[in-house]
Design a protein around this motif. Structure first.
Motif, PDB file in Angstrom:
ATOM      1  N   VAL A  61      15.564   2.378  -7.422  1.00  0.00           N
ATOM      2  CA  VAL A  61      15.234   2.396  -5.996  1.00  0.00           C
ATOM      3  C   VAL A  61      14.104   1.411  -5.717  1.00  0.00           C
ATOM      4  N   GLN A  62      13.134   1.345  -6.628  1.00  0.00           N
ATOM      5  CA  GLN A  62      12.039   0.393  -6.461  1.00  0.00           C
ATOM      6  C   GLN A  62      12.554  -1.043  -6.421  1.00  0.00           C
ATOM      7  N   ARG A  63      13.483  -1.362  -7.311  1.00  0.00           N
ATOM      8  CA  ARG A  63      14.030  -2.722  -7.332  1.00  0.00           C
ATOM      9  C   ARG A  63      14.851  -3.012  -6.084  1.00  0.00           C
ATOM     10  N   ARG A  64      15.664  -2.045  -5.672  1.00  0.00           N
ATOM     11  CA  ARG A  64      16.526  -2.272  -4.515  1.00  0.00           C
ATOM     12  C   ARG A  64      15.708  -2.401  -3.233  1.00  0.00           C
ATOM     13  N   GLN A  65      14.646  -1.615  -3.107  1.00  0.00           N
ATOM     14  CA  GLN A  65      13.809  -1.641  -1.903  1.00  0.00           C
ATOM     15  C   GLN A  65      12.618  -2.587  -2.028  1.00  0.00           C
ATOM     16  N   GLN A  66      12.491  -3.262  -3.179  1.00  0.00           N
ATOM     17  CA  GLN A  66      11.386  -4.208  -3.427  1.00  0.00           C
ATOM     18  C   GLN A  66      10.029  -3.548  -3.181  1.00  0.00           C
ATOM     19  N   LEU A  67       9.796  -2.467  -3.893  1.00  0.00           N
ATOM     20  CA  LEU A  67       8.554  -1.723  -3.775  1.00  0.00           C
ATOM     21  C   LEU A  67       7.563  -2.215  -4.829  1.00  0.00           C
ATOM     22  N   GLY A  68       6.418  -2.724  -4.406  1.00  0.00           N
ATOM     23  CA  GLY A  68       5.400  -3.188  -5.350  1.00  0.00           C
ATOM     24  C   GLY A  68       5.524  -4.660  -5.659  1.00  0.00           C
ATOM     25  N   PHE A  79       0.838  -1.188   0.000  1.00  0.00           N
ATOM     26  CA  PHE A  79       0.000   0.000   0.000  1.00  0.00           C
ATOM     27  C   PHE A  79       0.881   1.249   0.000  1.00  0.00           C
ATOM     28  N   ALA A  80       0.442   2.266  -0.724  1.00  0.00           N
ATOM     29  CA  ALA A  80       1.179   3.526  -0.798  1.00  0.00           C
ATOM     30  C   ALA A  80       0.189   4.678  -0.850  1.00  0.00           C
ATOM     31  N   ASN A  81       0.713   5.884  -0.679  1.00  0.00           N
ATOM     32  CA  ASN A  81      -0.155   7.061  -0.720  1.00  0.00           C
ATOM     33  C   ASN A  81      -0.317   7.614  -2.128  1.00  0.00           C
ATOM     34  N   ARG A  82       0.536   7.173  -3.061  1.00  0.00           N
ATOM     35  CA  ARG A  82       0.407   7.561  -4.466  1.00  0.00           C
ATOM     36  C   ARG A  82       1.165   6.542  -5.312  1.00  0.00           C
ATOM     37  N   PRO A  83       1.063   6.587  -6.635  1.00  0.00           N
ATOM     38  CA  PRO A  83       1.732   5.586  -7.467  1.00  0.00           C
ATOM     39  C   PRO A  83       3.209   5.453  -7.132  1.00  0.00           C
ATOM     40  N   ILE A  84       3.668   4.213  -7.076  1.00  0.00           N
ATOM     41  CA  ILE A  84       5.055   3.950  -6.690  1.00  0.00           C
ATOM     42  C   ILE A  84       6.037   4.566  -7.674  1.00  0.00           C
ATOM     43  N   ASP A  85       5.664   4.602  -8.956  1.00  0.00           N
ATOM     44  CA  ASP A  85       6.543   5.232  -9.948  1.00  0.00           C
ATOM     45  C   ASP A  85       6.762   6.705  -9.638  1.00  0.00           C
ATOM     46  N   ALA A  86       5.815   7.330  -8.950  1.00  0.00           N
ATOM     47  CA  ALA A  86       5.961   8.739  -8.589  1.00  0.00           C
ATOM     48  C   ALA A  86       6.714   8.916  -7.277  1.00  0.00           C
ATOM     49  N   ILE A 140       4.986  -6.317   9.045  1.00  0.00           N
ATOM     50  CA  ILE A 140       4.660  -5.061   8.370  1.00  0.00           C
ATOM     51  C   ILE A 140       5.925  -4.210   8.316  1.00  0.00           C
ATOM     52  N   GLU A 141       6.272  -3.760   7.125  1.00  0.00           N
ATOM     53  CA  GLU A 141       7.419  -2.880   6.944  1.00  0.00           C
ATOM     54  C   GLU A 141       6.924  -1.565   6.344  1.00  0.00           C
ATOM     55  N   ILE A 142       7.232  -0.471   7.011  1.00  0.00           N
ATOM     56  CA  ILE A 142       6.808   0.851   6.573  1.00  0.00           C
ATOM     57  C   ILE A 142       8.052   1.644   6.180  1.00  0.00           C
ATOM     58  N   LYS A 143       8.072   2.146   4.943  1.00  0.00           N
ATOM     59  CA  LYS A 143       9.222   2.900   4.444  1.00  0.00           C
ATOM     60  C   LYS A 143       8.784   4.326   4.110  1.00  0.00           C
ATOM     61  N   LEU A 144       9.554   5.278   4.603  1.00  0.00           N
ATOM     62  CA  LEU A 144       9.261   6.694   4.409  1.00  0.00           C
ATOM     63  C   LEU A 144      10.215   7.272   3.363  1.00  0.00           C
ATOM     64  N   PHE A 145       9.642   7.947   2.369  1.00  0.00           N
ATOM     65  CA  PHE A 145      10.418   8.554   1.291  1.00  0.00           C
ATOM     66  C   PHE A 145      10.161  10.058   1.244  1.00  0.00           C
ATOM     67  N   SER A 146      11.156  10.751   0.714  1.00  0.00           N
ATOM     68  CA  SER A 146      10.999  12.172   0.433  1.00  0.00           C
ATOM     69  C   SER A 146      11.876  12.518  -0.751  1.00  0.00           C
ATOM     70  N   ASP A 147      11.274  13.122  -1.754  1.00  0.00           N
ATOM     71  CA  ASP A 147      11.999  13.494  -2.972  1.00  0.00           C
ATOM     72  C   ASP A 147      12.701  12.300  -3.595  1.00  0.00           C
ATOM     73  N   GLY A 148      12.033  11.141  -3.572  1.00  0.00           N
ATOM     74  CA  GLY A 148      12.556   9.945  -4.213  1.00  0.00           C
ATOM     75  C   GLY A 148      13.584   9.172  -3.422  1.00  0.00           C
ATOM     76  N   ALA A 149      13.950   9.639  -2.224  1.00  0.00           N
ATOM     77  CA  ALA A 149      14.978   8.970  -1.422  1.00  0.00           C
ATOM     78  C   ALA A 149      14.365   8.349  -0.174  1.00  0.00           C
ATOM     79  N   LEU A 150      14.890   7.194   0.221  1.00  0.00           N
ATOM     80  CA  LEU A 150      14.442   6.541   1.441  1.00  0.00           C
ATOM     81  C   LEU A 150      14.995   7.294   2.644  1.00  0.00           C
TER      82      LEU A 150
END
Length: 259
Positions: free
Chosen positions: A121-128, A108-115, A197-207
């Motif tokens: 970063v998506q591959r390294r953090q296994q997002l989606g 689950f995310a607050n907006r599209p993962i591509d955004a 449950i793992e929660i990851k916080l991002f800002s400006d594309g960075a973890l």
């Protein structure tokens, strides 16, 4: 020397995927840490809620936050089979075994993962779902494959149809700039065990930082007694089951006997 030490520390951080020290931290919890399964259990929805805590080290120009929440159920070995029509009937022609993959997986995310983050970063953090590692046995090798692999696609599709795999890019809601919540739907087919449950916080594309929590799904009552008996006393459980089957068959023959 200082430059070399700093460079070595940076490389080690990139290789290990460790999140560097930061000014924010996540405070999270779930509405129920213990879900009980009874004979009339038909599913449930938990609520994950939390907040982003800042301190005096938080950059003043920090932009809006993004969150990606991944829920993983107990791991198991599952098989996907390919069926083909041969001589007028459908038969299994090939199969692929998935090793120690989550029995339940939700992203689950607050907006599209591509955004939220760049593809690397998506591959390294296994997002989606397309980036989560799903190891397969391919002949004598063990590996994950591209997301378009037919067996992987079929596996994810079948789990999704049963509500056991899901992805929603608008499921996390920020109630304030730092307070958030999301629902965790649990279908009736959920597996007993611990859910991480793992929660990851991002800002400006960075973890920026991440946090972990968990909840348990357990059986209670007669179902728990049967499950414990099957797990801890397999031989006795098997003998009693066979005896009950024989008794049921004998009673049916007596009741419906034609003289």
């Amino acid at each position: 020397m200082r430059f070399c030490a700093a460079l070595a520390a940076t490389i080690l951080t990139l290789l290990t995927g460790v999140v560097p020290a930061c000014a924010e931290r996540l405070i999270v919890s779930v509405s129920n840490h213990r879900v009980t399964v009874t004979p009339n259990y038909s599913g449930e929805e938990l609520v994950l809620f939390g907040s982003v805590e800042k301190d005096d080290k938080t950059p003043a120009n920090r932009g809006n936050y993004d969150l990606v929440v991944t829920i993983s159920g107990p791991r198991a070995e599952l098989v996907t089979r390919r069926k083909e029509r041969r001589f007028g009937i459908w038969i299994n022609t090939d199969s692929r075994e998935f090793l120690q993959v989550p029995s339940y997986l939700a992203v689950f995310a607050n907006r599209p993962i591509d955004a939220i983050a760049a593809p690397e970063v998506q591959r390294r953090q296994q997002l989606g779902l397309t980036n989560v590692l799903l190891t397969q046995r391919i002949g004598t090798d063990y590996a994950d494959v591209v997301a378009t692999d037919p067996f992987r696609s079929a596996f994810v599709r079948l789990r999704t149809e049963h509500g056991l795999y899901r992805e929603a890019t608008s499921a996390v809601t920020f109630l304030t700039p730092t307070l958030f919540r999301t629902g965790i739907p649990l279908p009736a087919e959920v597996t007993i065990g611990t859910y991480e449950i793992e929660i990851k916080l991002f800002s400006d594309g960075a973890l920026i930082t991440k946090a972990d929590t968990a909840f348990d799904i357990v059986k209670v009552g007669f179902e728990q007694f049967i499950a414990n008996a099957a797990r801890n006393h397999g031989l006795v459980y098997g003998l009693l089951t066979a005896l009950m089957a024989l008794m049921t068959g004998w009673m049916a023959s007596v009741v419906f006997r034609r003289d």
